[in-house]
Scaffold this motif. Structure first.
Motif, short mmCIF file in Angstrom:
data_model
loop_
_atom_site.label_atom_id
_atom_site.label_comp_id
_atom_site.label_asym_id
_atom_site.label_seq_id
_atom_site.Cartn_x
_atom_site.Cartn_y
_atom_site.Cartn_z
N SER A 61 -16.60 51.32 67.62
CA SER A 61 -17.98 51.61 67.69
C SER A 61 -18.52 51.47 69.23
N CYS A 81 -19.81 54.34 71.58
CA CYS A 81 -21.03 54.11 72.34
C CYS A 81 -20.70 54.67 73.74
N THR A 134 -20.43 58.41 73.93
CA THR A 134 -21.62 58.95 73.99
C THR A 134 -22.52 59.07 75.16
#
Length: 164
Positions: free
Chosen positions: A99, A103, A106
């Motif tokens: 995760s 993140c 992104t």
């Protein structure tokens, strides 16, 4: 005052989102989800997107969370049922690592996008602007979402119905 309120609402939404996915008790997760959705609604209100604010409160923080709580209550899980669902530390660490990488990737990807530096248009979030998007290029998706919600409601009624 406005930047302070933004950071408070943003932090509240992130913290309650993390709580929603890390709690073992489904009711506390649903409550944390409701808090996150209300914080996001506050962010919409800060953008003067009053329609999106109302929709966020009514549809997500209201109807969707009530549906989730209904399913949780229908399952009637006790503490002994929740014990086998405990998250193993290795799986949690791996999921947190993936995760965090997602993140970070992104954020790197959207950092230089020109739309992030553009100001919000004056009609953003108004009923007319939202309806132009919903009933224009997104009409098919809007209708499909309506059908999926209808099937979900019918499925909940069938599951809740007791045989005579």
């Amino acid at each position: 005052m406005e930047p302070t309120l933004f950071w408070i609402l943003a932090g509240l939404s992130v913290v309650s989102g993390v709580i929603a996915v890390t709690r073992r008790n489904p009711l506390s997760s649903a409550l944390a989800l409701a808090i996150a959705l209300v914080a996001v609604a506050g962010l919409f209100a800060m953008l003067d997107a009053h329609l999106l604010f109302i929709l966020q409160i009514l549809v997500y923080a209201g109807a969707i969370v009530v549906l989730i709580v209904f399913v949780i209550m229908m399952l009637n899980l006790g503490p002994e049922d929740l014990e086998p669902m405990r998250i193993q530390p290795l799986k949690f660490g791996l999921a947190a690592l993936v995760s965090a990488a997602a993140c970070g990737g992104t954020l790197l990807w959207i950092r230089d996008m020109p739309s992030l530096s553009a100001p919000v248009t004056p009609g953003f979030g108004t009923a007319s602007e939202v309806s132009k998007v919903l009933f224009g290029p997104m009409l098919l998706g809007f209708e499909i979402v309506g059908l999926i919600l209808l099937v979900g409601i019918l499925g909940a009624v069938v599951l809740a119905k007791k045989e005579d």
